[in-house]
Design an enzyme around this catalytic site. Structure first.
Site, PDB file in Angstrom:
ATOM      1  N   GLN A 129      54.250 161.920  55.739  1.00  0.00           N
ATOM      2  CA  GLN A 129      54.244 161.440  57.121  1.00  0.00           C
ATOM      3  C   GLN A 129      52.872 161.734  57.699  1.00  0.00           C
ATOM      4  O   GLN A 129      52.421 162.876  57.727  1.00  0.00           O
ATOM      5  CB  GLN A 129      55.326 162.134  57.953  1.00  0.00           C
ATOM      6  CG  GLN A 129      55.393 161.631  59.384  1.00  0.00           C
ATOM      7  CD  GLN A 129      56.481 162.314  60.197  1.00  0.00           C
ATOM      8  OE1 GLN A 129      57.073 163.304  59.776  1.00  0.00           O
ATOM      9  NE2 GLN A 129      56.729 161.787  61.385  1.00  0.00           N
ATOM     10  N   HIS A 134      59.137 157.124  62.699  1.00  0.00           N
ATOM     11  CA  HIS A 134      58.965 155.679  62.607  1.00  0.00           C
ATOM     12  C   HIS A 134      59.423 155.208  61.231  1.00  0.00           C
ATOM     13  O   HIS A 134      59.550 156.003  60.301  1.00  0.00           O
ATOM     14  CB  HIS A 134      57.513 155.248  62.876  1.00  0.00           C
ATOM     15  CG  HIS A 134      56.508 155.836  61.939  1.00  0.00           C
ATOM     16  ND1 HIS A 134      56.115 157.168  61.988  1.00  0.00           N
ATOM     17  CD2 HIS A 134      55.811 155.282  60.916  1.00  0.00           C
ATOM     18  CE1 HIS A 134      55.209 157.395  61.050  1.00  0.00           C
ATOM     19  NE2 HIS A 134      55.018 156.276  60.379  1.00  0.00           N
ATOM     20  N   HIS A 138      58.789 152.156  58.243  1.00  0.00           N
ATOM     21  CA  HIS A 138      57.904 151.112  57.713  1.00  0.00           C
ATOM     22  C   HIS A 138      58.744 149.990  57.132  1.00  0.00           C
ATOM     23  O   HIS A 138      59.689 150.246  56.379  1.00  0.00           O
ATOM     24  CB  HIS A 138      57.037 151.661  56.578  1.00  0.00           C
ATOM     25  CG  HIS A 138      56.045 152.687  56.978  1.00  0.00           C
ATOM     26  ND1 HIS A 138      54.715 152.402  57.122  1.00  0.00           N
ATOM     27  CD2 HIS A 138      56.189 154.004  57.249  1.00  0.00           C
ATOM     28  CE1 HIS A 138      54.069 153.505  57.463  1.00  0.00           C
ATOM     29  NE2 HIS A 138      54.950 154.495  57.552  1.00  0.00           N
TER      30      HIS A 138
END
Length: 135
Positions: free
Chosen positions: A92, A98, A100
């Site tokens: 990370q 988040h 991808h």
């Protein structure tokens, strides 16, 4: 230190927005693995999967699914990676949860492999016991 994704969220840094709703937003990655590499980011700051509220994970995945459908229809890739890295050991690089979405094409040369080594059944049972006990 200011979070780059919070700065994007607040309009202090530019980004190419693909989609957004009240809980999450999707932007193109500035260092794309392939064209269409998109980041899905919750509006609420939380560093990792271990820190984020369940409703923000759900909202992030809901938007990821919507964007993935757009990638599928619009770019027609042969496949798609959905990745989430939590913590430095998992690679990370931005400490804001988040996801991808990486469109993949046959022979795109990008790779994503590791050696497959069968697990020890006894060790797997012991590991599962530890996880179950902690849930």
């Amino acid at each position: 230190m200011t979070c780059v994704f919070c700065a994007v969220r607040d309009g202090r840094l530019p980004a190419t927005v693909v989609a957004e709703d009240e809980r999450a937003f999707a932007i193109l990655d500035i260092n794309p693995i392939n064209d269409g590499h998109t980041l899905i980011i919750p509006r609420t700051h939380a560093e990792t999967l271990f820190d984020i509220a369940e409703e923000d994970v759900v909202a992030t995945i809901r938007l990821a699914r919507r964007v993935a459908a757009g990638i599928h229809r619009g770019l027609q890739p042969d496949g798609l990676n959905l990745l989430q890295n939590s913590g430095a050991a998992a690679f990370q690089s931005v400490p804001h949860f988040h996801v991808h979405l990486i469109p993949r094409w046959e022979d795109d040369g990008k790779g994503f492999t590791w050696d497959l080594v069968p697990g020890s059944p006894a060790r797997m049972r012991a590991t599962a016991d530890r996880i179950r006990a902690a849930i």
